[in-house]
Scaffold this motif. Structure first.
Motif, PDB file in Angstrom:
ATOM      1  N   UNK A 180      22.563  33.138  18.395  1.00 40.36           N
ATOM      2  CA  UNK A 180      21.586  32.379  19.182  1.00 40.36           C
ATOM      3  C   UNK A 180      20.799  31.367  18.354  1.00 40.36           C
ATOM      4  N   UNK A 181      21.088  31.260  17.063  1.00 45.53           N
ATOM      5  CA  UNK A 181      20.302  30.350  16.225  1.00 45.53           C
ATOM      6  C   UNK A 181      20.686  28.903  16.496  1.00 45.53           C
ATOM      7  N   UNK A 182      19.707  27.999  16.538  1.00 45.96           N
ATOM      8  CA  UNK A 182      20.026  26.579  16.743  1.00 45.96           C
ATOM      9  C   UNK A 182      20.679  25.984  15.499  1.00 45.96           C
ATOM     10  N   UNK A 183      21.470  24.945  15.704  1.00 46.32           N
ATOM     11  CA  UNK A 183      22.062  24.210  14.587  1.00 46.32           C
ATOM     12  C   UNK A 183      23.253  24.872  13.941  1.00 46.32           C
ATOM     13  N   UNK A 184      23.728  25.991  14.507  1.00 47.32           N
ATOM     14  CA  UNK A 184      24.903  26.675  13.986  1.00 47.32           C
ATOM     15  C   UNK A 184      25.943  26.800  15.087  1.00 47.32           C
ATOM     16  N   UNK A 185      27.121  26.254  14.868  1.00 53.13           N
ATOM     17  CA  UNK A 185      28.220  26.390  15.827  1.00 53.13           C
ATOM     18  C   UNK A 185      29.452  26.901  15.099  1.00 53.13           C
ATOM     19  N   UNK A 194      18.522  20.906  12.682  1.00 52.71           N
ATOM     20  CA  UNK A 194      18.167  21.864  13.729  1.00 52.71           C
ATOM     21  C   UNK A 194      18.141  23.314  13.251  1.00 52.71           C
ATOM     22  N   UNK A 195      19.012  23.630  12.315  1.00 52.21           N
ATOM     23  CA  UNK A 195      19.196  25.031  11.920  1.00 52.21           C
ATOM     24  C   UNK A 195      18.068  25.515  11.011  1.00 52.21           C
ATOM     25  N   UNK A 196      17.789  26.828  11.023  1.00 52.94           N
ATOM     26  CA  UNK A 196      16.881  27.387  10.015  1.00 52.94           C
ATOM     27  C   UNK A 196      17.453  27.159   8.618  1.00 52.94           C
ATOM     28  N   UNK A 197      16.624  27.266   7.598  1.00 49.69           N
ATOM     29  CA  UNK A 197      17.126  27.147   6.230  1.00 49.69           C
ATOM     30  C   UNK A 197      18.052  28.324   5.914  1.00 49.69           C
ATOM     31  N   UNK A 198      18.859  28.147   4.893  1.00 54.41           N
ATOM     32  CA  UNK A 198      19.755  29.223   4.463  1.00 54.41           C
ATOM     33  C   UNK A 198      18.933  30.460   4.100  1.00 54.41           C
ATOM     34  N   UNK A 199      17.775  30.253   3.442  1.00 62.08           N
ATOM     35  CA  UNK A 199      16.930  31.381   3.057  1.00 62.08           C
ATOM     36  C   UNK A 199      16.413  32.124   4.291  1.00 62.08           C
ATOM     37  N   UNK A 200      16.060  31.387   5.329  1.00 62.85           N
ATOM     38  CA  UNK A 200      15.573  32.031   6.557  1.00 62.85           C
ATOM     39  C   UNK A 200      16.668  32.832   7.249  1.00 62.85           C
ATOM     40  N   UNK A 201      17.895  32.298   7.234  1.00 65.29           N
ATOM     41  CA  UNK A 201      19.010  33.037   7.837  1.00 65.29           C
ATOM     42  C   UNK A 201      19.305  34.290   7.024  1.00 65.29           C
ATOM     43  N   UNK A 256      27.156  21.082   4.962  1.00 64.32           N
ATOM     44  CA  UNK A 256      27.484  21.160   6.390  1.00 64.32           C
ATOM     45  C   UNK A 256      28.310  22.369   6.791  1.00 64.32           C
ATOM     46  N   UNK A 257      28.809  23.136   5.847  1.00 67.24           N
ATOM     47  CA  UNK A 257      29.609  24.313   6.172  1.00 67.24           C
ATOM     48  C   UNK A 257      28.865  25.578   5.732  1.00 67.24           C
ATOM     49  N   UNK A 258      28.650  26.489   6.683  1.00 73.77           N
ATOM     50  CA  UNK A 258      27.894  27.713   6.416  1.00 73.77           C
ATOM     51  C   UNK A 258      28.831  28.906   6.615  1.00 73.77           C
TER      52      UNK A 258
END
Length: 706
Positions: free
Chosen positions: A567-572, A592-599, A618-620
């Motif tokens: 459900x996080x924004x900015x991640x597809x 749009x997405x949370x920071x990597x640290x927040x995730x 751009x790739x997570x």
């Protein structure tokens, strides 16, 4: 070393400070304090238990004319079946713990290599403090050996206190590298099977600050004290240390208020001097004796110690305490029990006014010598005085409360005797090292029974067995990008096929990696580490390493991760072609997405121990905690008995970082994403090439004379 019928093998790791089996230099600096004594005493206590066959205490080897020659000895026997093992890492000289972070991967690689040379691997790894925790996590992830951890002190707690003192975030980061420490502590909590604490306060108030907070994995096992060394004074025995106090004191026979600690601002000795200076009644009743490390010249001490001692001397002058206070310049570690006994003979009190005290080993030592206690109400002393009923807890910031507590004990012989007797009785009952070791072994017994080391797989080596070195490269933005570079690299491989492994380590899946290599005219690699270290495949038959797959499946829950992230924004989610059994891949929109640290924080809070990577901005990607390019590379090196020093790794983005740290030779090729690796600092083993892509790899081959 003696052998025993039952042979549990315990590896303790304590990286920093100066550790040896005799004459511990406690108080020499901020790194050589209670923790160094704790780990040496723990090693000895465990070795005396019937079920333990071997205890190794691994620390850093130091070859430095400024410190003793003991610290350059690779092995030092302790007692029974315990020994200190010193592992080289980074500069030969002694450096403080805040400067060790860049060398911990080297320490981990060297320690693992040393372990591989032993007749067996440990049954459990027990790390002490955040730096050792970082090392312990690496070893545990590679070997499957369960990890136990003791924090001693915690970065989030320290950060809060430093901010409260008015220090800026930038200064704290510059001085203490606090973000690295906290990150290491979070990883430890995500991976340790058990966290051993000294007090309930640690669990409830300090570990609770962390994302991966699981109190059910934490246990309170108070450390012990050496009751043969720390015991009440014998009648009519003269204590030599008393002579060194006579030059300071008008009436050396008065009761002694004793403080013994490092000259560290957190130990709050300055507040004790304020309390004493503001109480004429206290000055009349007792002398104040402050044993705060060793010094020759205050001006040559580190900034923190210099500030504390200077402030104390200014207060002595301000309150005109000459003749009432002693601050001896030198003492030996073997003097410490006698210092306590000297205070006990004088009917004095031991005081610990620290702002917060993680445990308070000195309180146990003082109580074992018969001294009543006055101690901070923050941290371990709450448990100690609560269990022993031998003193008074005080607010360390309230100097009048400190003075009143001291007066209450010193002015009442009955109360002094009561506290002294209760301390002697209860320390022996509750805080011996034998009691600690027995409870420790009972607690870790399930770990000893249920965590076998993952199996090694015998390989058919054929002509590959003649190869004595390897080149591994990421594909995108590292190997590919320059036709000229690819041609030169292919020529290098053709010329050296009989002695050099060629491997790739990529975020791509196997089919995608093979297709793009073929399209660019490169030979099939001998080894392919694909999907960010989650797959290892050997050519020419493209044989997957099933043992590695079983190893990394540990605690992997892809459904839970997709649910948490979904459900996080900015991640597809990327297409199915980019997903694999052990890799979940997203497109990442930084706006749009949370920071990597927040995730990462969110995943930890949901008790998901994983590795996360952002590549090319751009790739997570999310993979199991036991999987990464660096871990897979080390597994390959172990399976083929190839020293890491003979592996050249090439990369150009953040996902390549962990395979570049440690004992591998590394090159960061020139590309537009190399800034993601700008934090790497190890000039002998990490080379930043001027040339881009495969041309940078050729440049590194020449640089290292590979």
């Amino acid at each position: 070393m003696t052998s025993k019928k039952v042979s549990h093998y315990i590896l303790l790791i304590s990286v920093h400070g100066l550790i040896r089996g005799r004459d511990l230099e406690l108080g020499r600096d901020a790194d050589t304090g209670g923790q160094t004594k704790y780990v040496v005493d723990l090693a000895r206590a465990l070795a005396y238990q019937p079920s333990v066959g071997r205890v190794d205490l691994a620390t850093r080897l130091v070859d430095d004319p400024e410190v003793g020659a003991d610290y350059r000895e690779a092995l030092e026997p302790l007692d029974k079946s315990a020994q200190i093992v010193r592992i080289p890492a980074g500069p030969e000289g002694y450096i403080k713990k805040e400067e060790l972070w860049d060398y911990l991967d080297i320490f981990a690689d060297n320690l693992l290599e040393w372990l591989r040379q032993q007749t067996r691997m440990p049954d459990v790894i027990h790390s002490h403090y955040a730096d050792a925790g970082y090392v312990g996590v690496r070893l545990s992830l590679l070997t499957g050996i369960p990890l136990v951890h003791t924090g001693h002190s915690l970065g989030r707690d320290k950060l809060g206190r430093l901010l409260a003192m008015g220090l800026s975030s930038d200064l704290i980061e510059q001085r203490y590298h606090i973000s690295k420490r906290i990150s290491a502590e979070e990883d430890v909590l995500a991976n340790a099977e058990l966290v051993v604490t000294s007090t309930r306060n640690e669990i409830a108030e300090q570990y609770e600050l962390y994302d991966y907070y699981q109190p059910e994995r934490m246990v309170v096992i108070p450390p012990g004290t050496d009751l043969e060394q720390f015991h009440p004074p014998e009648n009519k025995v003269k204590i030599a240390f008393g002579k060194s106090l006579e030059t300071f004191l008008n009436n050396p026979k008065k009761p002694m208020i004793l403080a013994l600690s490092r000259p560290d601002e957190r130990k709050n000795i300055v507040s004790l001097v304020h309390a004493y200076g503001e109480s004429p009644e206290l000055q009349k009743l007792a002398n104040l004796v402050i044993v705060a490390g060793n010094r020759d010249d205050i001006r040559e001490m580190d900034e923190g110690a210099q500030a504390v001692l200077t402030e104390i001397l200014l207060l002595v002058d301000y309150y005109d305490l000459y003749g009432h206070i002693a601050i001896p310049k030198h003492h030996k570690q073997e003097d410490v029990p006698d210092i306590y006994r000297l205070a006990a003979l004088s009917k004095g009190v031991f005081v610990n006014p620290a702002l917060t005290e993680p445990f308070g080993l000195t309180l146990l030592e003082a109580a074992a010598c018969g001294l009543p206690l006055v101690a901070t109400e923050n941290g371990g002393p709450v448990d100690i005085i609560g269990a022993c009923h031998n003193g008074i807890l005080v607010d360390p910031l309230d100097s009048s409360a400190i003075a009143n507590a001291l007066l209450e004990i010193l002015s009442s012989p009955k109360k002094w005797e009561k506290f002294s007797e209760k301390g002697l009785k209860n320390v022996r009952k509750r805080y011996s090292w034998n009691t600690h070791a027995q409870k420790y072994l009972e607690t870790i017994q399930p770990l000893l029974e249920h965590h076998p080391e993952f199996p090694k797989v015998a390989r058919v080596r054929g002509d590959l067995s003649y190869r004595d070195r390897a080149v591994f490269s990421d594909i995108d933005q590292s190997l590919l990008g320059s036709a000229e570079g690819l041609k030169a690299f292919a020529a290098y491989l053709a010329e050296n096929r009989k002695k050099v492994f060629f491997g790739v380590a990529t975020g791509r899946r196997l089919d995608s990696a093979m297709a793009i290599l073929k399209r660019n005219g490169l030979p099939v690699p001998d080894v392919l580490i694909t999907s960010l270290g989650t797959e290892i495949v050997y050519s020419p038959q493209m044989t997957p390493d099933s043992a590695w797959a079983r190893h990394i499946d540990y605690h992997w829950n892809s459904k839970a991760i997709r649910r948490i992230i979904g459900e996080l924004p900015g991640l597809t989610l990327q297409p199915k072609s980019e997903q694999s059994r052990f890799k979940i891949s997203y497109h990442y929109d930084a706006e749009q997405a949370p920071t990597v640290e927040e995730i990462q924080t969110l995943l930890r809070q949901e008790e998901q121990a994983v590795n996360v990577y952002i590549s090319f901005g751009q790739f997570f990607d999310i993979v199991p905690v036991r999987a990464s390019k660096g871990l897979a590379l080390r597994y390959f090196a172990q399976q083929w008995n190839l020293p890491l020093e003979r592996i050249l790794v090439a990369g150009g983005s953040g996902a390549d970082e962990d395979m570049m740290q440690g004992n591998t030779l590394a090159v960061v090729v020139a590309n537009r994403h190399r800034e993601e690796l700008s934090g790497l600092r190890e000039p002998e083993r990490i080379y930043f090439a001027a040339q881009p892509f495969a041309l940078g790899i050729i440049e590194a081959i020449e640089h290292y004379d590979f």
